[in-house]
Design a protein around this motif. Structure first.
Motif, PDB file in Angstrom:
ATOM      1  N   CYS A 155       0.836  -1.200   0.000  1.00  0.00           N
ATOM      2  CA  CYS A 155       0.000   0.000   0.000  1.00  0.00           C
ATOM      3  C   CYS A 155       0.871   1.250   0.000  1.00  0.00           C
ATOM      4  O   CYS A 155       1.045   1.896  -1.019  1.00  0.00           O
ATOM      5  N   LEU A 156       1.474   1.572   1.133  1.00  0.00           N
ATOM      6  CA  LEU A 156       2.278   2.776   1.274  1.00  0.00           C
ATOM      7  C   LEU A 156       3.758   2.420   1.362  1.00  0.00           C
ATOM      8  O   LEU A 156       4.117   1.366   1.884  1.00  0.00           O
ATOM      9  N   ASP A 157       4.611   3.325   0.875  1.00  0.00           N
ATOM     10  CA  ASP A 157       6.038   3.139   1.117  1.00  0.00           C
ATOM     11  C   ASP A 157       6.368   3.674   2.517  1.00  0.00           C
ATOM     12  O   ASP A 157       5.486   4.174   3.229  1.00  0.00           O
ATOM     13  N   ASP A 158       7.627   3.573   2.916  1.00  0.00           N
ATOM     14  CA  ASP A 158       7.996   3.938   4.283  1.00  0.00           C
ATOM     15  C   ASP A 158       7.727   5.415   4.575  1.00  0.00           C
ATOM     16  O   ASP A 158       7.215   5.758   5.654  1.00  0.00           O
ATOM     17  N   ALA A 159       8.061   6.275   3.649  1.00  0.00           N
ATOM     18  CA  ALA A 159       7.851   7.713   3.861  1.00  0.00           C
ATOM     19  C   ALA A 159       6.359   8.026   3.961  1.00  0.00           C
ATOM     20  O   ALA A 159       5.936   8.839   4.807  1.00  0.00           O
ATOM     21  N   GLN A 160       5.559   7.387   3.120  1.00  0.00           N
ATOM     22  CA  GLN A 160       4.116   7.605   3.176  1.00  0.00           C
ATOM     23  C   GLN A 160       3.524   7.078   4.474  1.00  0.00           C
ATOM     24  O   GLN A 160       2.607   7.681   5.049  1.00  0.00           O
ATOM     25  N   THR A 161       4.057   5.954   4.959  1.00  0.00           N
ATOM     26  CA  THR A 161       3.579   5.403   6.224  1.00  0.00           C
ATOM     27  C   THR A 161       3.915   6.346   7.370  1.00  0.00           C
ATOM     28  O   THR A 161       3.077   6.602   8.254  1.00  0.00           O
ATOM     29  N   ASP A 162       5.130   6.865   7.383  1.00  0.00           N
ATOM     30  CA  ASP A 162       5.497   7.855   8.399  1.00  0.00           C
ATOM     31  C   ASP A 162       4.553   9.048   8.370  1.00  0.00           C
ATOM     32  O   ASP A 162       4.073   9.514   9.408  1.00  0.00           O
ATOM     33  N   ALA A 163       4.294   9.557   7.170  1.00  0.00           N
ATOM     34  CA  ALA A 163       3.429  10.727   7.031  1.00  0.00           C
ATOM     35  C   ALA A 163       2.013  10.420   7.517  1.00  0.00           C
ATOM     36  O   ALA A 163       1.381  11.252   8.194  1.00  0.00           O
ATOM     37  N   ALA A 164       1.510   9.225   7.195  1.00  0.00           N
ATOM     38  CA  ALA A 164       0.166   8.849   7.629  1.00  0.00           C
ATOM     39  C   ALA A 164       0.078   8.763   9.144  1.00  0.00           C
ATOM     40  O   ALA A 164      -0.922   9.169   9.741  1.00  0.00           O
ATOM     41  N   ARG A 165       1.131   8.263   9.764  1.00  0.00           N
ATOM     42  CA  ARG A 165       1.116   8.137  11.224  1.00  0.00           C
ATOM     43  C   ARG A 165       1.221   9.482  11.921  1.00  0.00           C
ATOM     44  O   ARG A 165       0.921   9.578  13.120  1.00  0.00           O
ATOM     45  N   GLN A 166       1.655  10.506  11.217  1.00  0.00           N
ATOM     46  CA  GLN A 166       1.757  11.839  11.809  1.00  0.00           C
ATOM     47  C   GLN A 166       0.413  12.584  11.765  1.00  0.00           C
ATOM     48  O   GLN A 166       0.276  13.656  12.349  1.00  0.00           O
ATOM     49  N   GLN A 167      -0.575  12.016  11.084  1.00  0.00           N
ATOM     50  CA  GLN A 167      -1.874  12.675  10.962  1.00  0.00           C
ATOM     51  C   GLN A 167      -2.830  12.183  12.041  1.00  0.00           C
ATOM     52  O   GLN A 167      -2.789  11.024  12.443  1.00  0.00           O
ATOM     53  N   ASP A 168      -3.700  13.051  12.465  1.00  0.00           N
ATOM     54  CA  ASP A 168      -4.719  12.707  13.446  1.00  0.00           C
ATOM     55  C   ASP A 168      -5.964  13.530  13.134  1.00  0.00           C
ATOM     56  O   ASP A 168      -5.871  14.747  12.934  1.00  0.00           O
ATOM     57  N   PHE A 169      -7.115  12.885  13.092  1.00  0.00           N
ATOM     58  CA  PHE A 169      -8.349  13.579  12.762  1.00  0.00           C
ATOM     59  C   PHE A 169      -9.386  13.366  13.865  1.00  0.00           C
ATOM     60  O   PHE A 169      -9.506  12.258  14.394  1.00  0.00           O
ATOM     61  N   ASP A 170     -10.118  14.389  14.182  1.00  0.00           N
ATOM     62  CA  ASP A 170     -11.216  14.275  15.138  1.00  0.00           C
ATOM     63  C   ASP A 170     -12.472  13.926  14.360  1.00  0.00           C
ATOM     64  O   ASP A 170     -13.100  14.785  13.733  1.00  0.00           O
ATOM     65  N   LEU A 171     -12.842  12.674  14.396  1.00  0.00           N
ATOM     66  CA  LEU A 171     -13.958  12.211  13.579  1.00  0.00           C
ATOM     67  C   LEU A 171     -15.309  12.609  14.146  1.00  0.00           C
ATOM     68  O   LEU A 171     -16.339  12.377  13.504  1.00  0.00           O
ATOM     69  N   SER A 172     -15.319  13.199  15.316  1.00  0.00           N
ATOM     70  CA  SER A 172     -16.585  13.661  15.879  1.00  0.00           C
ATOM     71  C   SER A 172     -17.054  14.943  15.205  1.00  0.00           C
ATOM     72  O   SER A 172     -18.217  15.337  15.352  1.00  0.00           O
ATOM     73  N   THR A 173     -16.168  15.611  14.464  1.00  0.00           N
ATOM     74  CA  THR A 173     -16.534  16.825  13.734  1.00  0.00           C
ATOM     75  C   THR A 173     -16.704  16.505  12.254  1.00  0.00           C
ATOM     76  O   THR A 173     -16.062  15.591  11.728  1.00  0.00           O
ATOM     77  N   ASP A 174     -17.544  17.275  11.590  1.00  0.00           N
ATOM     78  CA  ASP A 174     -17.760  17.042  10.160  1.00  0.00           C
ATOM     79  C   ASP A 174     -16.487  17.281   9.358  1.00  0.00           C
ATOM     80  O   ASP A 174     -16.167  16.526   8.430  1.00  0.00           O
ATOM     81  N   ALA A 175     -15.738  18.317   9.730  1.00  0.00           N
ATOM     82  CA  ALA A 175     -14.498  18.629   9.011  1.00  0.00           C
ATOM     83  C   ALA A 175     -13.470  17.528   9.198  1.00  0.00           C
ATOM     84  O   ALA A 175     -12.803  17.107   8.248  1.00  0.00           O
ATOM     85  N   GLY A 176     -13.340  17.056  10.438  1.00  0.00           N
ATOM     86  CA  GLY A 176     -12.393  15.985  10.716  1.00  0.00           C
ATOM     87  C   GLY A 176     -12.774  14.697  10.020  1.00  0.00           C
ATOM     88  O   GLY A 176     -11.920  13.980   9.483  1.00  0.00           O
ATOM     89  N   PHE A 177     -14.063  14.408  10.001  1.00  0.00           N
ATOM     90  CA  PHE A 177     -14.532  13.188   9.335  1.00  0.00           C
ATOM     91  C   PHE A 177     -14.255  13.253   7.836  1.00  0.00           C
ATOM     92  O   PHE A 177     -13.796  12.283   7.228  1.00  0.00           O
ATOM     93  N   ALA A 178     -14.532  14.417   7.235  1.00  0.00           N
ATOM     94  CA  ALA A 178     -14.315  14.559   5.794  1.00  0.00           C
ATOM     95  C   ALA A 178     -12.840  14.405   5.442  1.00  0.00           C
ATOM     96  O   ALA A 178     -12.489  13.765   4.433  1.00  0.00           O
ATOM     97  N   ALA A 179     -11.966  14.970   6.265  1.00  0.00           N
ATOM     98  CA  ALA A 179     -10.527  14.857   6.006  1.00  0.00           C
ATOM     99  C   ALA A 179     -10.067  13.407   6.138  1.00  0.00           C
ATOM    100  O   ALA A 179      -9.270  12.915   5.327  1.00  0.00           O
ATOM    101  N   ALA A 180     -10.567  12.725   7.162  1.00  0.00           N
ATOM    102  CA  ALA A 180     -10.206  11.317   7.351  1.00  0.00           C
ATOM    103  C   ALA A 180     -10.734  10.451   6.217  1.00  0.00           C
ATOM    104  O   ALA A 180     -10.061   9.529   5.742  1.00  0.00           O
ATOM    105  N   GLU A 181     -11.931  10.748   5.769  1.00  0.00           N
ATOM    106  CA  GLU A 181     -12.521   9.990   4.668  1.00  0.00           C
ATOM    107  C   GLU A 181     -11.697  10.149   3.394  1.00  0.00           C
ATOM    108  O   GLU A 181     -11.441   9.172   2.671  1.00  0.00           O
ATOM    109  N   ALA A 182     -11.244  11.377   3.141  1.00  0.00           N
ATOM    110  CA  ALA A 182     -10.415  11.620   1.953  1.00  0.00           C
ATOM    111  C   ALA A 182      -9.094  10.864   2.045  1.00  0.00           C
ATOM    112  O   ALA A 182      -8.614  10.301   1.054  1.00  0.00           O
TER     113      ALA A 182
END
Length: 513
Positions: A155-182
């Protein structure tokens, strides 16, 4: 571990190794070839199989001496069992030959889904399994389809995996949910791009059918098997498909195959919450504990600190950050074995003092990332691929938010980590083929089902339920903390399992160690 890394995002935490000891031993060292031996299964060993599969069962297999004392091989299996004449894939296998009077071969699966059985045997067989068991059986590890060396999902290479692990979304908000969905959609598309149509067949039922081919390849009329965590689901699935071919079976850290994904998430959330309470109770009786007061006080202090990381990811001296999800994941990792309780204590002491390094180290270890930034397995990708086919998931936003609230109420520390399971597979390119259901395996011989009373990842009630579902299930209990039992518990448990495999002594159901 899911395809995307988000706050309040389901991360099904089934172990990626049979125990922390096996995980600590795992590596990606070279399987160096030395000399070859070719084998093929006889008709007597193969048994009655469909004509279109016979060539797979009887294929000649070259076992190459490797890594000093081990033997390695590749075994061809159909990609799609509905169309076995089309494409095939190769499974990587390794065995440690029996050191004494041989009774047969014992295949092992360390869990995950996505754990490498090759790594488990290559790096841990001589210490993890008892002398008595290794004397009587060839210990055979294999990477299931989709895992590492066996048509490994990418799926992801090492750099992409690192970048994904640095992200955090608050799924209780519509904005956070939309970003996580994308983000989820993007990562699912990368899995499809980098892995192709093989993703449609990385499922547990196909792996169980692979097991029967492996049974013939190692020369046994019946399969002898030791599965841990997810490996119990794989083993129970095999028993349901081929009950008459069940030999000696141990399902340790048992999953309940009848549970849907919401049931799995709730069981694990409560399991990890209870395990952290046990850790806190132990910590408070010692010295230099980073939490204080009662167990409830300690839990509150940890949850408050976790909230700090969720609101503002904390930077480490090396420039990486620890998000709220990584913090909670590090806590969860510390629950897999009492051997990790002291390292967790040290990491939390640092975290309360403003240094996130210790928690990042635990999170990296859980993700199989080394200090150079290399991820030494594809566990995360395989985990997602297998679960997205095994579990039909409800991706309705209202349903997921309702479940998230229930999880948070039941498990204030870990509920967020295990919520929003449906989002993980919402954009997966292939629909689920699995259907959670009880497995009875009518006609199979006695099957050991081992449960640990303080198991966080596969809670003890799951072992009780599986033992009841199986017509020949025999429940064996270890009264202890951490995930799975054999290889990390006590002499009572080890001798009970060994006597069953080697001496044919079936313990009384309800045996407790």
């Amino acid at each position: 571990m899911p395809a995307a890394h988000v706050r309040r995002r389901h991360r099904l935490i089934l172990t990626v190794a049979a125990s922390i000891g096996a995980l600590l031993l795992s590596s990606c060292s070279v399987l160096a070839p030395e000399k070859n031996t070719e084998t093929s299964a006889s008709a007597e060993i193969v048994g009655d199989v469909p004509a279109e599969l016979k060539d797979f069962y009887t294929q000649p297999v070259t076992w190459t001496t490797c890594n000093g004392g081990f033997q390695c091989a590749e075994v061809k299996v159909p990609l799609d069992y509905e169309k076995p004449g089309d494409d095939s894939i190769k499974l990587s296998a390794i065995r440690l030959p029996a050191s004494g009077k041989r009774l047969g071969a014992m295949l092992v699966n360390p869990g995950g889904p996505g754990g490498s059985g090759v790594n488990m045997v290559k790096d841990g067989a001589q210490t993890y399994f008892s002398d008595k068991l290794r004397g009587a059986y060839d210990v055979v590890g294999f990477d299931p389809r989709g895992v590492q060396r066996s048509a490994g999902v990418k799926c992801l290479d090492d750099a992409q995996t690192d970048a994904a692990r640095q992200q955090d979304f608050d799924l209780s908000t519509d904005a956070g949910f939309a970003a996580a969905e994308a983000e989820t959609k993007k990562q699912s598309e990368l899995c499809q791009k980098n892995s192709g149509s093989e993703l449609a067949h990385i499922d547990t039922v196909s792996s169980a059918r692979d097991l029967d081919i492996l049974r013939a390849i190692v020369g046994d009329k019946q399969l002898n098997y030791m599965g841990f965590s997810y490996g119990t689901k794989l083993g129970a699935t095999y028993a349901g498909l081929f009950p008459d071919r069940v030999g000696k079976f141990s399902l340790d850290g048992a999953m309940d195959p009848s549970l849907d994904i919401d049931g799995v998430s709730m069981g694990q959330a409560v399991g990890f919450e209870n395990a952290l309470r046990a850790w806190a109770a132990d910590c408070l009786t010692g010295t230099d504990c980073p939490v204080s007061g009662t167990v409830d006080d300690a839990m509150g202090q940890i949850q408050e600190l976790n909230g700090v990381y969720a609101a503002t990811p904390q930077q480490t001296p090396e420039g990486r950050v620890v998000t709220g999800t990584e913090f909670t994941g590090a806590l969860a990792f510390g629950m897999y074995s009492t051997d990790l309780w002291e390292p967790l204590k040290g990491a939390l002491t640092q975290a309360f003092a403003g240094d996130a390094s210790g928690m990042l180290m635990l999170a990296d270890f859980s993700a199989d990332r080394d200090s150079s930034g290399v991820y030494n397995s594809n566990t995360s990708a395989a985990f997602t691929a297998i679960n997205c086919l095994d579990y039909p998931m409800n991706s309705d936003t209202a349903h997921m938010r309702e479940q998230a609230e229930l999880l948070k109420k039941a498990a204030p520390t870990f509920g967020d980590l295990l919520s929003y399971s449906g989002l993980t597979c919402k954009y997966w390119p292939y629909k689920a083929t699995g259907k959670p259901a009880p497995i009875s395996a009518a006609g199979a011989g006695p099957i050991l089902v081992i449960g640990t009373t303080g198991d966080p990842a596969t809670p003890y009630p799951w072992a009780q339920d599986l033992a009841k579902q199986l017509d020949s299930g025999v429940l064996v209990t270890w009264k202890g903390e951490g995930h799975t039992a054999y290889g990390r518990s006590n002499e009572c448990l080890t001798s009970t399992v060994d006597a069953y495999f080697v001496d044919g002594k079936v313990p009384a159901s309800g045996t407790s160690c």
